[in-house]
Design a protein around this motif. Structure first.
Motif, PDB file in Angstrom:
ATOM      1  N   SER A 213     -33.455 -19.615  42.196  1.00 28.89           N
ATOM      2  CA  SER A 213     -32.545 -18.977  43.149  1.00 28.89           C
ATOM      3  C   SER A 213     -31.246 -19.771  43.268  1.00 28.89           C
ATOM      4  CB  SER A 213     -33.218 -18.831  44.513  1.00 28.89           C
ATOM      5  OG  SER A 213     -33.617 -20.092  45.008  1.00 28.89           O
ATOM      6  N   THR A 214     -31.375 -21.070  43.426  1.00 28.72           N
ATOM      7  CA  THR A 214     -30.160 -21.867  43.635  1.00 28.72           C
ATOM      8  C   THR A 214     -29.372 -22.025  42.328  1.00 28.72           C
ATOM      9  OG1 THR A 214     -31.468 -23.885  43.338  1.00 28.72           O
ATOM     10  CG2 THR A 214     -31.103 -23.148  45.589  1.00 28.72           C
ATOM     11  N   ILE A 221     -27.984 -19.310  50.171  1.00 26.27           N
ATOM     12  CA  ILE A 221     -28.128 -17.895  49.843  1.00 26.27           C
ATOM     13  C   ILE A 221     -27.960 -17.082  51.119  1.00 26.27           C
ATOM     14  CG2 ILE A 221     -29.840 -16.193  49.072  1.00 26.27           C
ATOM     15  CD1 ILE A 221     -31.033 -18.569  47.402  1.00 26.27           C
ATOM     16  N   ASP A 222     -27.336 -15.911  51.004  1.00 21.32           N
ATOM     17  CA  ASP A 222     -27.152 -15.093  52.204  1.00 21.32           C
ATOM     18  C   ASP A 222     -28.470 -14.471  52.658  1.00 21.32           C
ATOM     19  OD1 ASP A 222     -24.266 -15.217  52.707  1.00 21.32           O
ATOM     20  OD2 ASP A 222     -24.105 -14.316  50.722  1.00 21.32           O
ATOM     21  N   HIS A 235     -42.411 -19.278  51.188  1.00 20.74           N
ATOM     22  CA  HIS A 235     -41.021 -19.411  51.630  1.00 20.74           C
ATOM     23  C   HIS A 235     -40.802 -20.671  52.463  1.00 20.74           C
ATOM     24  CE1 HIS A 235     -40.456 -14.824  50.926  1.00 20.74           C
ATOM     25  NE2 HIS A 235     -40.365 -15.527  49.824  1.00 20.74           N
ATOM     26  N   GLU A 236     -41.803 -21.041  53.198  1.00 19.12           N
ATOM     27  CA  GLU A 236     -41.727 -22.289  53.959  1.00 19.12           C
ATOM     28  C   GLU A 236     -41.513 -23.458  52.991  1.00 19.12           C
ATOM     29  OE1 GLU A 236     -41.059 -23.662  57.181  1.00 19.12           O
ATOM     30  OE2 GLU A 236     -42.519 -22.138  57.746  1.00 19.12           O
ATOM     31  N   ASN A 237     -42.239 -23.433  51.905  1.00 17.71           N
ATOM     32  CA  ASN A 237     -42.124 -24.498  50.916  1.00 17.71           C
ATOM     33  C   ASN A 237     -40.778 -24.463  50.199  1.00 17.71           C
ATOM     34  OD1 ASN A 237     -44.670 -25.118  51.692  1.00 17.71           O
ATOM     35  ND2 ASN A 237     -45.659 -24.560  49.758  1.00 17.71           N
ATOM     36  N   GLU A 238     -40.312 -23.255  49.934  1.00 17.38           N
ATOM     37  CA  GLU A 238     -38.996 -23.126  49.293  1.00 17.38           C
ATOM     38  C   GLU A 238     -37.912 -23.777  50.143  1.00 17.38           C
ATOM     39  OE1 GLU A 238     -37.419 -19.491  47.539  1.00 17.38           O
ATOM     40  OE2 GLU A 238     -39.431 -18.656  47.650  1.00 17.38           O
ATOM     41  N   PHE A 250     -30.598 -23.536  53.228  1.00 16.39           N
ATOM     42  CA  PHE A 250     -31.013 -22.803  52.021  1.00 16.39           C
ATOM     43  C   PHE A 250     -30.716 -21.315  52.135  1.00 16.39           C
ATOM     44  CE2 PHE A 250     -34.979 -20.967  49.805  1.00 16.39           C
ATOM     45  CZ  PHE A 250     -34.342 -20.878  48.577  1.00 16.39           C
ATOM     46  N   VAL A 251     -31.177 -20.688  53.211  1.00 19.46           N
ATOM     47  CA  VAL A 251     -31.032 -19.240  53.362  1.00 19.46           C
ATOM     48  C   VAL A 251     -30.582 -18.910  54.787  1.00 19.46           C
ATOM     49  CG1 VAL A 251     -32.326 -17.067  53.482  1.00 19.46           C
ATOM     50  CG2 VAL A 251     -32.774 -18.667  51.624  1.00 19.46           C
ATOM     51  N   ASN A 252     -29.586 -18.052  54.910  1.00 18.61           N
ATOM     52  CA  ASN A 252     -29.116 -17.658  56.239  1.00 18.61           C
ATOM     53  C   ASN A 252     -29.942 -16.543  56.869  1.00 18.61           C
ATOM     54  OD1 ASN A 252     -25.798 -18.496  55.271  1.00 18.61           O
ATOM     55  ND2 ASN A 252     -27.040 -19.482  56.841  1.00 18.61           N
ATOM     56  N   TYR A 253     -30.349 -15.577  56.066  1.00 16.26           N
ATOM     57  CA  TYR A 253     -31.125 -14.460  56.616  1.00 16.26           C
ATOM     58  C   TYR A 253     -32.385 -14.245  55.789  1.00 16.26           C
ATOM     59  CZ  TYR A 253     -26.652 -13.560  58.868  1.00 16.26           C
ATOM     60  OH  TYR A 253     -25.493 -13.701  59.583  1.00 16.26           O
TER      61      TYR A 253
END
Length: 464
Positions: A213-214, A221-222, A235-238, A250-253
């Motif tokens: 992803s990155t 990431i949006d 996702h917690e691990n990501e 990492f991610v806003n939404y």
RNA sequence: GGCGCGGUACCCAAGCGGCUAAGGGAGAGGUCUGCAAAACCUCGAUUCGUCGGUUCGAGUCCGACCCGCGCCUCCA
């Protein structure tokens, strides 16, 4: 204003991309160990709705969807058939691309595969070791959760409580703490591995997504989507890996799609209620009927798949199709009726407004059906003129840029023998031989062709 | 044990404190039609799982309870 429900905060938030006008979107893709089931497609279609809505709203969208072609399941599958991993996953990857096309899912810009991004993963794991977030044990590398205090924020999971619920640790690798997870797994007998700076081995599942992803979307990431079941631990691990490595958000939404159940129960092979997309298509289910069904329930609500619901979705969709058909096959009086035009504009505005509210598809569809009823009423009163008819059609097709449920306008022709039968029936009707006329109509109906007698002559439509 | 979701008419489903509770499907009656189909018109929940509470006012907020489901292990 666009609002989405953010799993991270647990509430509706106004959507603002990092870069105005541009959205960086990451969605969890298929693990290619089998043909995807309809639950997978529920998620993909939700993501497609989101993406189409963003595009419709004028955003540029950069969309990345990973393909997990390297994990426990794909390895197990390849091994059980005694073929190389790539040979095993190939047919499922091909099938996936075929299926998203038939489901009218817009393709992502990039489909990175885990096996093609090992160096990215190794770099990240090394970085995490250097920064002290990870440790090596017996040739494998693990992420140390206690080094990342924000762990559990997304899933609202309290590690101490997790510990209490005695669970069996199915991971066969050694780690310091039960909740630590593998970043790099040491090579094992009979499993594919890569020779790297970390030693021979393969990446853990979670690091694959963080790296891919990155790699394509940058450290922040949006929007990141996925199924509700991925919240923990995936996702917690990501979040833990990515934020530890990059040192920024990492991610806003985070948008998560709820599960699909069948007949009120979780889909599973043992229960006998497990449907792959292909199982349904082989049963002559119209993929767009299925799309409509999967689309029409709000993404955060559990969707109950039943064949009765599918039939209801089909009927609802048919109403829209019939409406478009009528508009395309009528002859119009010239002139104009400004009120109708205003109604079309209002419909488009309302439709967009409802979707902007966390993709309220039910309300959006209500707007569409209200419009259809209004116009049909105008139609019965001969109030629609040529100018409006064109505008109405344009509006419906505009709406379909988001819904994508209208049939393709290709085979508008019927085979000659069927046309002959229609002619024969017309003749019979003229001679008032209704018995013959009705039997021909019934015969064609059996073949999936519906005949309708209208003031302007006979019409036919195909019904699958 | 912990976390979370849902219960609105026959079915699906919106509604996020205040006009007569959206929309779709199915159904009943009617218009049109040779008959159908499509379309249109009319009908259809004094009521939102139950019981309390807050409020001038509650599916809508709070509490308790009942029912159904999911996650906490690979999983969309």
């Amino acid at each position: 204003m666009i609002r989405f429900y953010n799993t991270l905060s647990g509430r509706l938030e106004e959507f603002k991309p990092v870069k105005p006008g541009e959205v960086r979107l990451y969605t969890c893709g298929p693990t290619v160990y089998d043909y995807p089931h309809i639950g997978n497609y529920r998620a993909y279609i939700f993501e497609d709705l989101l993406k189409r809505f963003l595009l419709f709203s004028g955003f540029r969208v950069r969309h990345v969807m990973n393909i997990t072609d390297l994990d426990d399941k794909t390895i197990r599958g390849a091994r059980s058939q005694g073929i190389p991993l790539a040979d095993y996953t190939r047919k499922y990857i091909e099938a996936f691309f075929e299926d998203i096309k038939t489901m009218r899912i817009l393709p992502a810009d990039v489909y990175p595969r885990a096996t093609e991004h090992i160096p990215d993963m190794v770099r990240m794991v090394k970085g995490l070791l250097d920064k002290g977030y990870a440790y090596i044990k017996e040739g494998s590398v693990y992420f140390s959760i206690e080094k990342f205090p924000a762990y559990g924020r997304l899933s609202k999971i309290n590690l101490d409580e997790l510990k209490a619920g005695a669970r069996i640790d199915s991971d066969e690798y050694e780690k310091e703490s039960v909740h630590d997870f593998a970043l790099w797994k040491k090579a094992k007998e009979g499993e594919p591995f890569w020779e790297t700076e970390l030693g021979p081995g393969r990446p853990g599942w979670h690091i694959e997504c963080s790296a891919m992803s990155t790699r394509y979307l940058g450290p922040t990431i949006d929007i990141h989507c996925g199924g509700i079941d991925n919240i923990f631990p995936h996702h917690e691990n990501e979040i833990a890996q990515s934020e530890a490595y990059y040192g920024q958000k990492f991610v806003n939404y985070w948008l998560h799609c709820h599960h699909l159940v069948v007949e009120g129960e979780k889909m599973s092979k043992s229960r006998g209620n497990f449907y792959r997309l292909r199982d349904l298509l082989n049963k002559d289910v119209d993929p767009l009927d299925l799309r409509f069904l999967l689309l029409s329930t709000h993404y955060r609500k559990m969707l109950n798949f039943t064949f009765d619901n599918l039939a209801q979705a089909k009927a609802a969709r048919q109403r829209i199709i019939d409406f478009v058909y009528e508009l395309e096959h009528r002859t119009w009086a010239s002139g104009s009726e400004p009120q109708v035009s205003a109604l079309a504009d209002k419909t488009l505005t309302e439709f967009t407004k409802t979707l902007a509210d966390d993709l309220n598809i039910s309300a959006a569809l209500a707007v569409v059906f209200d419009f259809i009823r209004e116009i049909n009423l105008g139609l019965t009163r001969d109030m629609i003129k040529k100018t409006e008819a064109e505008k109405i059609l344009k509006t419906i097709y505009k709406l379909d840029e988001i819904l994508a449920i209208l049939p393709e306008k290709k085979d508008e022709n019927l085979p000659a023998e069927i046309l002959e039968k229609i002619e024969l029936r017309q003749k019979a009707r003229k001679e008032k031989n209704f018995k013959l006329a009705d039997s021909i109509r019934e015969e064609l109906r059996q073949m999936g062709i519906i005949l309708e007698d209208t003031k302007e002559g006979i019409r036919w439509k195909k019904i699958k």
